[in-house]
Design an enzyme around this catalytic site. Structure first.
Site, PDB file in Angstrom:
ATOM      1  N   GLU A   1       0.822  -1.212   0.000  1.00 30.01           N
ATOM      2  CA  GLU A   1       0.000   0.000   0.000  1.00 30.01           C
ATOM      3  C   GLU A   1       0.857   1.264   0.000  1.00 30.01           C
ATOM      4  O   GLU A   1       0.493   2.264  -0.624  1.00 30.01           O
ATOM      5  CB  GLU A   1      -0.953  -0.010   1.201  1.00 30.01           C
ATOM      6  CG  GLU A   1      -1.905  -1.195   1.238  1.00 30.01           C
ATOM      7  CD  GLU A   1      -2.708  -1.366  -0.043  1.00 30.01           C
ATOM      8  OE1 GLU A   1      -3.123  -0.342  -0.623  1.00 30.01           O
ATOM      9  OE2 GLU A   1      -2.905  -2.519  -0.465  1.00 30.01           O
TER      10      GLU A   1
ATOM     11  N   GLU B   1      -1.479  -2.001  -9.575  1.00 28.90           N
ATOM     12  CA  GLU B   1      -1.406  -3.199  -8.738  1.00 28.90           C
ATOM     13  C   GLU B   1      -0.157  -4.044  -8.977  1.00 28.90           C
ATOM     14  O   GLU B   1       0.434  -4.558  -8.033  1.00 28.90           O
ATOM     15  CB  GLU B   1      -2.665  -4.039  -8.927  1.00 28.90           C
ATOM     16  CG  GLU B   1      -3.947  -3.328  -8.525  1.00 28.90           C
ATOM     17  CD  GLU B   1      -3.912  -2.796  -7.096  1.00 28.90           C
ATOM     18  OE1 GLU B   1      -3.096  -3.261  -6.281  1.00 28.90           O
ATOM     19  OE2 GLU B   1      -4.704  -1.886  -6.799  1.00 28.90           O
TER      20      GLU B   1
END
Length: 844
Positions: free
Chosen positions: A305, A327
């Site tokens: 993250e 991602e």
């Protein structure tokens, strides 16, 4: 739930050509009751003056729309002129007759709280009655919270103010201060995309610190405070180490004014990369004992993250076809940075065992797609949502790891930093990224991208070994067309050890090669491992002698990552019908008791139980498989009696519970409150045992209720729901089914818990009548409750153990109609492909 119009790529392009969005001023009032909150939004935007009326398609003449999904639209004004609330259609409020120049839109609405983790989720903690709220705006759920031009390439500055109960704390993307009137005011953000705005409000328990001049904080529900405090140093140490390592890699400094990490209840994903306020599922605040591999997983998510602060937040995709730019990079950077900066140096082994298998499975289904699909393949937000899968994460990260192997890390990082410099606080595409890489190297990265990012499927690399006196030769055949740079591991038997193997050499080679393979000196090795350090993404087939060595001696391979590659090879062979499932179980039984890596033990036991025993073997062979796994787990428990490896012991205890065919042993454990020799039973183990006893019919609802009295937490509620649904009783099954499909009372987590308890391999006769009902009721609930519940219904409520041609036919009939929503349709297609594979394996 009323339908929402999805945004198409064409509409987004048209609107982005028309508008520049400058600032949102958003005021939320969270004191208006349990059902709705007030949302006041002011948007300042400019209509460009160079627009020709013929260039706007359906929105010609300066027309566009703003998205909003209110419980009630009270008023809207454009430049002070009222708009008719009745013109709101589904989730679009039209803005017509716009002229060139600056405009101000004001919207006043009441918005509904969510129980499904979408929009503004509301949760009341059963442990203490406290209420918590948080937002999840991805992918197009901003409009459930405030009015917005909801697309990633209309970045803007956001100013939030939040009115909340006096005892609450409000967290947002930026530093918040409480004003004299009790309102929380957030500092303006830099330009960010709408889906990245975040709010978390409630009586949070917080641990705060500073690092490199920035405020850092971690937050959770008050009822979890002791557990967060126990791990606070570890979480913050990981956070600081990753933060520092990213600043060594990236020339662009962290772009926001604070870094908060909030562990929130009933969160649908693992985490969400909201700039300055990352939200995590609060399962990562451990109430019970966990293994070091689970701690590593939490650390990886923290690293993943944080990588998004640059990949995704600072530089954001222009449209959702480039989700891999978010991602895949965060996945790769998370694992690599954790390995470099923390005590978790074996992260790529866990990636190989868990994440890579996820990617391989997804890439062999009909629903596969390129890592970077063509824009036309992602025409709207509904189709984009389906691509958050093992391909965008695991395959994409694997491709980047191969890219670094081929390109070199120095040039890779140079290209990344060029990308940040060119596109910071803006948007970028695959083409932009490739151009940044190309500026850093002489290699043909455009060709690499075409072969790796624009294609589908898994290559297979097949080894053939030939030997002559004094030399041997490896030839690697290939199905597929991608270039691979791999390490080859060459192993000999250790004459001093029973099963031990020793590394003779490791060398690099390219597949395909230019010309024939060169012979290598020495006798024929006992084991030759293509892709020895798992640097590429491909299935591996060993030569016959090496395969025999692995089946007889995999525990003797000295490196955990190599063992992960080999276990994945056996796994793929079972799934492809090239290895008998029983042979996989025999290999696990013989060699797993000697395994030292927890990720490998966990991965092998999970595949052996949930796939081999529960799905790939015929029902009459399952009892013998469970007996084999029980014996294996007992060996692992005996091996850990000295207390030196509590993580391995915990893994073995968990899996012995899960495969128990008789209740006696685990009933004794729960009666005594401990496993003999440890561990003592914490809440996770107690609910796990009760879940298995429920399946076996060894407890009733009174026992479940008594345990719930002892553990009334949210996790306890989920455990009880799962246990009740697992009882082998027609009344219990009917109640569980109605709770899932006939009402909207269950939150996303309670729906999942109930679904996971309902279907059990031991209870197929009891629930057979529900198989055809599933394909009707899942369609209805998905349409009624939205994508999050559709995902849960497709993933967890599917009759996965009804492995028959009849189930397959029912599913295909369902898919042939127009009923399933996109989210459910994708899940059903994947489930049916897995079911078809299980049937093929059984016939092989």
């Amino acid at each position: 739930m009323a339908p929402m119009s999805v945004l198409t790529r064409d509409e987004a392009q048209t609107r982005a050509t028309l508008l520049d969005v400058h600032r949102y001023r958003i005021a939320l009032d969270l004191t208006r009751g349990d059902e709705t909150f007030d949302s006041h939004t002011t948007i300042t935007f400019t209509v460009r003056g160079d627009q020709g009326g013929n260039d706007r398609g359906d929105h010609g003449g300066g027309d566009t729309f703003v998205e909003l999904k209110p419980a009630e639209l009270r008023s809207a004004t454009l430049d002070g002129h009222p708009l008719d609330p009745a013109t709101l259609h589904e989730n679009r409020l039209p803005l017509t007759g716009l002229t060139a120049g600056t405009h101000e839109l004001r919207v006043d609405a009441a918005m509904r709280y969510s129980r499904t983790g979408e929009g503004m989720h509301r949760f009341t903690d059963p442990a203490d009655g406290e209420t918590y709220l948080y937002t999840q705006m991805f992918m197009d759920d901003v409009q459930r919270v405030f009015a917005a031009f909801d697309q990633p390439d209309l970045k803007s500055v956001f100013e939030l103010s939040v009115t909340a109960p006096d005892t609450w704390t409000v967290l947002t993307n930026s530093v918040t201060t409480r004003t004299a009137d009790g309102t929380w005011q957030a500092a303006p953000t830099p330009p960010v995309s709408t889906y990245l705005v975040a709010v978390a409000a409630g009586p949070w328990h917080s641990v705060r610190t500073e690092h490199r001049g920035l405020p850092f904080g971690i937050h959770c529900r008050r009822s979890l405070a002791p557990h967060l405090d126990t791990d606070a140093d570890e979480i913050l140490d990981i956070t600081r180490a990753c933060f520092d390592r990213y600043h060594e890699k990236f020339e662009e400094p962290y772009p926001f004014d604070s870094y908060d990490q909030a562990f929130v209840p009933e969160f649908n994903a693992g985490a969400m990369e909201n700039p300055g306020l990352v939200t995590f599922r609060d399962d990562f605040v451990y109430r019970s004992a966990v293994t070091d591999t689970e701690r590593q997983t939490r650390a990886m998510v923290i690293a993943h993250e944080m990588a998004h602060m640059w990949f995704g937040d600072l530089v954001t995709l222009r449209w959702w076809d480039d989700i891999w730019l978010n991602e895949s990079f965060a996945e790769y950077m998370g694992y690599q940075t954790l390995t470099e900066a923390t005590r978790f140096t074996g992260t790529w082994t866990e990636f190989g065992v868990v994440r890579k298998a996820w990617g391989y499975d997804a890439d062999q289904r009909p629903s596969t797609h390129p890592v970077a699909p063509d824009p036309e393949a992602v025409p709207d937000t509904a189709s984009a949502l389906l691509n958050f899968d093992g391909i965008s994460y695991a395959k994409g990260a694997s491709a980047l790891r191969q890219l670094v192997t081929w390109l070199g890390e120095k040039d890779f990082l140079t290209g990344i930093n060029t990308h940040f410099e060119r596109h910071k606080f803006a948007n970028a595409t695959l083409a932009d990224f490739i151009e940044s890489l190309a500026a850093a190297t002489d290699r043909d990265v455009h060709a690499w991208a075409e072969s790796w990012l624009r294609t589908t499927g898994v290559d297979t690399l097949t080894a053939t070994v030939t030997a002559q006196p004094g030399e041997w030769t490896l030839t690697v055949g290939q199905s597929g067309n991608r270039p691979h740079r791999i390490d080859v591991g060459v192993y000999d038997r250790d004459l001093g050890g029973d099963r031990a193997l020793v590394l003779r050499e490791r060398y690099e080679t390219d597949v395909p090669r230019n010309g024939p393979a060169d012979p290598r000196p020495g006798t024929r090795p006992a084991l030759v491992v293509p892709n020895d350090r798992d640097l590429t993404y491909a299935k591996i087939r060993l030569d016959d002698d090496s395969e025999e060595t692995v089946l007889r001696g995999i525990s003797g391979v000295p490196d955990a990552l190599t063992r992960a590659v080999l276990w994945n090879t056996l796994r793929d062979m079972v799934r492809d019908g090239d290895l008998e499932p029983a042979a996989y179980l025999e290999t696990a039984r013989a060699h797993l008791p000697e395994e030292t890596d927890l990720a490998v033990v966990q991965g092998v036991l999970t595949f052996a139980a949930t796939q081999v025993a529960d799905r790939f073997l015929a029902p009459h062979d399952r009892p013998a498989a469970l007996a084999t796994l029980t014996s294996l787990c007992r060996d692992l428990i005996r091996r850990t009696e000295d207390g030196d490896n509590p993580g391995l012991r915990l893994v073995a205890v968990r899996h012995l519970i899960d495969v128990a065919a008789q209740p006696d042993t685990i009933s004794a454990w729960i009666s005594e409150g401990t496993v003999p020799g440890g561990p003592e039973l914490d809440p996770e183990l107690r609910w796990r045992i009760l879940g298995r006893l429920a399946v076996l019919g060894a407890i009733d609802d009174d026992v479940i209720e008594a345990e719930l009295v002892q553990d009334p937490s949210a996790t306890g509620q989920e455990g009880a729901a799962r246990c009740r649904a697992a009882l082998p009783d027609p009344v219990a099954k009917r109640a569980a089914w109605e709770a899932m499909f006939a009402t909207d009372d269950l939150s996303n987590y309670l729906f999942t818990a109930t679904a996971r308890g309902f279907w059990q391999p031991e209870q197929l006769d009891l629930v057979r009548e529900y198989v055809p009902r599933y394909f009707e009721d899942a369609v209805t609930v998905a349409a009624r409750r939205g994508p999050a519940i559709a995902d849960a219904a497709g993933r967890w409520a599917f009759p996965a153990y009804a492995i028959t041609p009849e189930t397959l036919a029912l599913g295909e009939q369902c898919l042939s109609g127009a009923g399933p929503t996109p989210a459910l349709r994708r899940k059903l297609a994947d489930q049916l492909d897995d079911l078809s594979r299980a049937l093929r394996v059984r016939r092989a």
